[in-house]
Motif scaffolding. Structure first.
Motif, mmCIF file in Angstrom:
data_model
loop_
_atom_site.group_PDB
_atom_site.id
_atom_site.type_symbol
_atom_site.label_atom_id
_atom_site.label_comp_id
_atom_site.label_asym_id
_atom_site.label_seq_id
_atom_site.Cartn_x
_atom_site.Cartn_y
_atom_site.Cartn_z
ATOM 1 N N ARG A 31 2.618 2.178 -3.437
ATOM 2 C CA ARG A 31 1.340 2.095 -4.384
ATOM 3 C C ARG A 31 0.994 3.436 -4.215
ATOM 4 O O ARG A 31 0.983 4.498 -5.155
ATOM 5 N N LEU A 32 0.956 4.385 -3.020
ATOM 6 C CA LEU A 32 0.649 5.549 -2.521
ATOM 7 C C LEU A 32 1.918 6.328 -3.079
ATOM 8 O O LEU A 32 1.804 7.472 -3.209
ATOM 9 N N LEU A 33 3.139 5.800 -3.027
ATOM 10 C CA LEU A 33 4.585 6.539 -3.191
ATOM 11 C C LEU A 33 4.671 6.350 -4.347
ATOM 12 O O LEU A 33 4.928 7.659 -5.805
ATOM 13 N N ARG B 299 1.566 6.857 -6.681
ATOM 14 C CA ARG B 299 1.013 8.144 -7.218
ATOM 15 C C ARG B 299 1.571 8.924 -6.992
ATOM 16 O O ARG B 299 0.595 10.568 -7.913
ATOM 17 N N ARG B 300 2.407 9.732 -6.190
ATOM 18 C CA ARG B 300 3.001 11.107 -6.157
ATOM 19 C C ARG B 300 3.439 11.370 -6.929
ATOM 20 O O ARG B 300 4.677 10.735 -7.967
ATOM 21 N N ALA C 105 0.908 -0.986 -0.183
ATOM 22 C CA ALA C 105 -0.163 -0.063 0.197
ATOM 23 C C ALA C 105 0.703 1.000 -0.334
ATOM 24 O O ALA C 105 0.733 2.271 -0.961
ATOM 25 N N VAL C 106 1.881 1.157 0.324
ATOM 26 C CA VAL C 106 2.624 2.741 1.176
ATOM 27 C C VAL C 106 3.245 2.709 -0.310
ATOM 28 O O VAL C 106 3.218 3.820 -0.723
#
Length: 249
Positions: free
Chosen positions: A244-246, A248-249, A241-242
């Motif tokens: 994928r979040l990174l 997206r930025r 999850a982390v």
């Protein structure tokens, strides 16, 4: 498993809590609480009830129906570890028990569907043979099942997906039946779908319900191992999850 993960998992984490509590002194409230927490959590995680609860939340997929399996174009079996210098098969290293379970189910699906098989697993610690080679030998010699693709460079689930997808796309394969333990499959499915493959989940080795009565709360080493596997997978999901979040930025 990274060194950081080892520190965050039982029994290492429990031992660290107990050690820290002893260093603080069990006559102090903080020290006594840490020792109690370390011991109590270790015993709780070793119970059938706790291991079942931790694993059950990781297993959303049912086995594929015949109609679902018909839509797949290949079967992908992920490596689940190896046993070193296993003498009984004469291969040197051999697949570990979790891998055997995946291979058995993959062979079963192959006989139902006649779909071609890809095995995926590399050299996590620089071993002589890739895990995929051991898996292919087992499918050939034990299950009498052929392997079409052998992906032997991956070291984790994300690499399993990326490198397997490259092989499959080269042969025009877009939809696969993905075989792994039920508790591991959600993270694996997400990695393969991130590589633009369509996935039919094919889980195996579901968690067994705990026994009734007092037996559900009696600690056993087997259930501590199962709890540790489940916690490792929960940590893996957090990492995913982390990441994928990174991205997206």
């Amino acid at each position: 498993m990274s060194e950081l993960k080892i520190l965050l998992l039982p029994p290492t984490l429990n031992a660290l809590l107990i050690l820290l509590g002893l260093m603080l002194g069990i006559r102090r409230l903080s020290g006594a609480l840490l020792v109690t927490l370390g011991l109590a959590s270790l015993l709780l995680l070793a119970t059938p009830m706790a291991s079942h609860a931790l694993r059950q939340g990781l297993e959303p997929y049912a086995p594929p129906s015949p109609s679902q399996l018909e839509t797949a174009e290949a079967i992908v079996i992920l490596g689940g570890g190896r046993d070193y210098e296993a003498p009984e098969f004469g291969w040197g290293d051999a697949p570990a028990n979790p891998t055997w379970r995946r291979l058995a189910y993959g062979a079963h699906l192959h006989r139902r569907s006649e779909l071609p098989i890809l095995v995926s697993g590399g050299r996590v610690h620089g071993e002589h043979s890739a895990e995929a080679s051991l898996m292919a030998a087992a499918l050939r010699d034990v299950f009498d099942v052929p392997v079409r693709w052998l992906e032997g460079a991956s070291r984790n689930t994300a690499e399993n997906a990326r490198l397997s997808a490259e092989m499959l796309r080269a042969d025009g394969i877009a939809r696969v039946a993905l075989v792994s333990q039920a508790w591991h499959l959600p993270r694996a499915v997400a990695e393969f779908e991130a590589q633009d493959l369509s996935v039919v989940p094919a889980p195996t080795e579901f968690t067994s319900p705990p026994p009734e009565g007092l037996a559900a709360w009696l600690p056993r080493a087997y259930h501590l191992n199962q709890s540790t596997r489940a916690l490792h997978e929960w940590l893996g999901r957090g990492e995913q999850a982390v990441r994928r979040l990174l991205l997206r930025r």
